[in-house]
Design a protein around this motif. Structure first.
Motif: not given
Length: 219
Positions: A49-52, A63-67, A85-89, A92-93
């Motif tokens: 997870l990105i938060k970890d 992760a899903k691409i936001d921009l 990009v982001s996941d449920e947590s 991150i760039k």
């Protein structure tokens, strides 16, 4: 066995220049690719997870691409592709240097596996030049798995070599078994096609050890 002697140039993604470069390391046929064992393996199968994430770790995220966009950095004279990009947590760039085509390959909304080393600067954590594969693929080759690494030659990348060997693996089922069945049972060995597939692209570390056991036995 006729496919074993098929020239590498007949595989997808191999032009005359690439074939010439591969010849420098004695890779000319499908059989040569099958017998070109990895020098090492990276276990990128765990999805973090990105938060970890922590600096200097080599990780895989889904992760899903936001921009995503690309730009020219005039001072450094290079093209830069950037994504958020982001996941449920968390989010991150991600930055790719001199890989502006990434912004055309990936689109907002795509769900993607990214594998690479976490970097930290004054702006926080980010990923530089990670390997990526879209998560809708049936099976990954470069991320989210145990990934083989090979001895290379100039102008040939791990990604190119993995792609070619993944094509050669399709012909592994044509390899005739030369060991008697009673020997295979006695020493609890795997069959040859399975061993070739799992020496290059093992589904687990246990499978990798079983493949090495079989191929060492043959030697």
């Amino acid at each position: 066995m006729e496919n074993f002697n098929k020239p590498i140039s007949e595989l997808s993604g191999v032009g005359e220049k690439t074939a010439s470069k591969l010849k420098r390391i004695n890779l000319e046929t499908v059989q040569d690719l099958l017998l070109y064992y990895p020098k090492d393996w990276k276990d990128l199968s765990k999805i973090s997870l990105i938060k970890d994430l922590q600096a200097n770790e080599e990780i895989t995220i889904k992760a899903k691409i936001d921009l995503i966009n690309s730009k020219r950095a005039w001072r450094k004279k290079m093209n830069i592709a950037e994504a958020l990009v982001s996941d449920e947590s968390e989010s991150i760039k991600i930055v790719w240097f001199n890989q502006s085509y990434v912004a055309k390959t990936l689109q907002p909304g795509d769900e993607v596996y990214f594998s690479g080393k976490v970097t930290q600067d004054k702006y926080g954590l980010h990923l530089n030049n990670p390997t990526y594969e879209k998560a809708n693929k049936k099976e990954t080759t470069h991320t989210a798995r145990i990934v083989p690494e090979y001895s290379l030659t100039k102008g040939v990348t791990h990604k190119q070599l993995r792609f070619l060997i993944s094509q050669a693996i399709k012909y592994a089922g044509e390899i005739p078994e030369w060991l008697p069945e009673d020997i295979i049972k006695k020493y609890q060995l795997k069959d040859l096609p399975w061993a070739y597939e799992n020496i290059h692209f093992p589904d687990s570390l246990d499978n990798l050890e079983e493949a090495r056991k079989r191929l060492k036995f043959d030697e």
